[in-house]
Scaffold this motif. Sequence first.
Motif, PDB file in Angstrom:
ATOM      1  N   ASP A 142       0.714  -1.251   0.157  1.00  0.00           N
ATOM      2  CA  ASP A 142       0.009   0.059   0.053  1.00  0.00           C
ATOM      3  C   ASP A 142       0.999   1.371   0.073  1.00  0.00           C
ATOM      4  N   MET A 143       1.981   1.281   0.603  1.00  0.00           N
ATOM      5  CA  MET A 143       2.911   2.478   0.698  1.00  0.00           C
ATOM      6  C   MET A 143       3.325   2.615  -0.661  1.00  0.00           C
ATOM      7  N   ILE A 144       3.941   1.746  -1.217  1.00  0.00           N
ATOM      8  CA  ILE A 144       4.360   2.078  -2.603  1.00  0.00           C
ATOM      9  C   ILE A 144       3.532   2.296  -3.685  1.00  0.00           C
ATOM     10  N   GLY A 145       2.038   2.046  -3.452  1.00  0.00           N
ATOM     11  CA  GLY A 145       1.125   2.324  -4.570  1.00  0.00           C
ATOM     12  C   GLY A 145       1.085   1.060  -5.452  1.00  0.00           C
ATOM     13  N   ALA A 146       1.506  -0.323  -4.874  1.00  0.00           N
ATOM     14  CA  ALA A 146       1.293  -1.324  -5.964  1.00  0.00           C
ATOM     15  C   ALA A 146       0.016  -1.463  -6.387  1.00  0.00           C
ATOM     16  N   PRO A 147      -0.022  -2.085  -7.346  1.00  0.00           N
ATOM     17  CA  PRO A 147      -1.564  -2.670  -7.864  1.00  0.00           C
ATOM     18  C   PRO A 147      -2.287  -3.694  -6.836  1.00  0.00           C
ATOM     19  N   PRO A 148      -3.436  -3.908  -6.875  1.00  0.00           N
ATOM     20  CA  PRO A 148      -4.101  -4.960  -5.757  1.00  0.00           C
ATOM     21  C   PRO A 148      -3.262  -6.392  -6.274  1.00  0.00           C
ATOM     22  N   ILE A 149      -2.569  -6.821  -5.367  1.00  0.00           N
ATOM     23  CA  ILE A 149      -2.201  -7.948  -5.632  1.00  0.00           C
ATOM     24  C   ILE A 149      -2.042  -8.773  -4.345  1.00  0.00           C
ATOM     25  N   ALA A 150      -2.301 -10.091  -4.123  1.00  0.00           N
ATOM     26  CA  ALA A 150      -2.392 -10.681  -2.701  1.00  0.00           C
ATOM     27  C   ALA A 150      -1.045 -11.405  -2.532  1.00  0.00           C
ATOM     28  N   PHE A 151      -0.309 -10.825  -1.243  1.00  0.00           N
ATOM     29  CA  PHE A 151       0.956 -11.690  -0.969  1.00  0.00           C
ATOM     30  C   PHE A 151       0.444 -13.220  -0.628  1.00  0.00           C
ATOM     31  N   PRO A 152       1.199 -14.144  -0.852  1.00  0.00           N
ATOM     32  CA  PRO A 152       0.954 -15.618  -0.838  1.00  0.00           C
ATOM     33  C   PRO A 152       0.960 -15.781   0.726  1.00  0.00           C
ATOM     34  N   PHE A 153      -0.167 -16.413   1.334  1.00  0.00           N
ATOM     35  CA  PHE A 153       0.161 -16.895   2.397  1.00  0.00           C
ATOM     36  C   PHE A 153       0.514 -18.440   2.461  1.00  0.00           C
ATOM     37  N   THR A 154       1.525 -18.858   2.703  1.00  0.00           N
ATOM     38  CA  THR A 154       2.038 -20.128   2.786  1.00  0.00           C
ATOM     39  C   THR A 154       1.666 -20.999   3.959  1.00  0.00           C
ATOM     40  N   ARG A 155       1.681 -22.088   3.897  1.00  0.00           N
ATOM     41  CA  ARG A 155       1.367 -23.015   4.945  1.00  0.00           C
ATOM     42  C   ARG A 155       2.716 -23.035   6.012  1.00  0.00           C
ATOM     43  N   SER A 156       2.529 -22.879   7.214  1.00  0.00           N
ATOM     44  CA  SER A 156       3.713 -22.908   8.149  1.00  0.00           C
ATOM     45  C   SER A 156       4.326 -24.171   8.380  1.00  0.00           C
ATOM     46  N   SER A 157       5.581 -24.108   8.396  1.00  0.00           N
ATOM     47  CA  SER A 157       6.280 -25.238   8.430  1.00  0.00           C
ATOM     48  C   SER A 157       6.545 -25.603   9.997  1.00  0.00           C
ATOM     49  N   ASN A 158       6.075 -24.904  10.860  1.00  0.00           N
ATOM     50  CA  ASN A 158       6.115 -25.079  12.386  1.00  0.00           C
ATOM     51  C   ASN A 158       7.619 -25.183  12.825  1.00  0.00           C
ATOM     52  N   THR A 159       8.414 -24.267  11.969  1.00  0.00           N
ATOM     53  CA  THR A 159       9.821 -24.301  12.451  1.00  0.00           C
ATOM     54  C   THR A 159       9.957 -23.758  14.011  1.00  0.00           C
ATOM     55  N   SER A 160       9.192 -22.643  14.236  1.00  0.00           N
ATOM     56  CA  SER A 160       9.090 -22.093  15.623  1.00  0.00           C
ATOM     57  C   SER A 160       9.011 -22.961  16.657  1.00  0.00           C
ATOM     58  N   HIS A 161       7.957 -23.658  16.356  1.00  0.00           N
ATOM     59  CA  HIS A 161       7.506 -24.825  17.353  1.00  0.00           C
ATOM     60  C   HIS A 161       8.241 -25.745  17.870  1.00  0.00           C
ATOM     61  N   LYS A 162       9.251 -26.179  16.291  1.00  0.00           N
ATOM     62  CA  LYS A 162      10.287 -27.177  16.686  1.00  0.00           C
ATOM     63  C   LYS A 162      11.725 -26.756  17.086  1.00  0.00           C
ATOM     64  N   LEU A 163      11.933 -25.372  17.486  1.00  0.00           N
ATOM     65  CA  LEU A 163      13.024 -24.878  17.775  1.00  0.00           C
ATOM     66  C   LEU A 163      13.510 -25.323  19.095  1.00  0.00           C
ATOM     67  N   ARG A 164      12.632 -25.499  20.116  1.00  0.00           N
ATOM     68  CA  ARG A 164      13.341 -26.196  21.215  1.00  0.00           C
ATOM     69  C   ARG A 164      13.637 -27.533  21.146  1.00  0.00           C
ATOM     70  N   THR A 165      12.921 -28.374  20.429  1.00  0.00           N
ATOM     71  CA  THR A 165      13.447 -29.667  20.125  1.00  0.00           C
ATOM     72  C   THR A 165      14.823 -29.949  19.466  1.00  0.00           C
ATOM     73  N   TYR A 166      14.979 -29.081  18.598  1.00  0.00           N
ATOM     74  CA  TYR A 166      16.376 -29.130  17.895  1.00  0.00           C
ATOM     75  C   TYR A 166      17.603 -28.315  18.735  1.00  0.00           C
TER      76      TYR A 166
END
Length: 291
Positions: A231-255
């Motif tokens: 919106d700030m740069i005046g881009a045309p209407p386009i949806a930024f993809p919402f990708t399925r989370s890989s749950n990396t943050s939840h696995k952080l402690r395990t690793y």
Amino acid sequence: MVGFDRLIFGQLLVLVVQGRYPWLEQVTRQEQLTRGCTRYGGGARRIDYDQLDHVLVDHKHKMLYCYVPKVACTNWKRLLMVLTGTSSSSNLVDIPGSLAHADNSTLRLSQLDPPAVRHCLEHYTAFVMVRHPFERLLSAYRNKFENTYSQYFQLRYGRTIIRKYRHNATDSDLDTGTNVTFREFVWYVLEDGSANEHWAPVFDLCHPCSLNYSFIGRYETLVEDAAALLDMIGAPPIAFPFTRSSNTSHKLRTYFQQLSMDDIRGLYKKYEYDFRLFGYTLEDLLGFDLP
């Protein structure tokens, strides 16, 4: 000074747009960056223009984007292809990742002549997307060594890592490099540096204390930040993809339980600027932060 200009710019925009964008959060992030650059010795340094190969250019919308691998950079590169007219796709995810990462898919700031570089740095909106350093490191490991669809990283790095850190390696291990453990990978990063862009610090890739980033996005608020930036740069209407989370943050402690405290301290030291400059801590992982 760059830091002062950054802060004033953010504050003025808060007043001008009257809350149209989440500028209060932007001012907070930029204050954090300014304080960190001043306090921790990473203050503004002269950089050569050939060090700006991670900064991508969109002349049409007067935007600069410093891409950081493992911080949704594939989708951001896809977006730049559409914004700059390199691709006419109406659905970003239809653009193959290999095409988005191709050298000729986007223009790098380092490809311009010095006067053009200076003009862009002075007049274009520059932004960077960041992520918790340890979460990004783990994401790189899982993607390149654990759940990979290519043998490149096993052959290029895996065999070296196993040869150096696994005393009982089998001939198969040494030949394929396909089962590098997270701890072995961390030892490699600690000892042999972080030259590969997938786990190099943001500080080294994007020079946040030397370039004036007027927008700092975070992986944790990716969708909201992407909408605000477009919106700030005046881009045309386009949806930024919402990708399925890989749950990396939840696995952080395990690793990270596989690591010793010395390993964790060493990693923190290597990514200290990224922690300090962008407001990340080890509270969630350790229950306390390192001094």
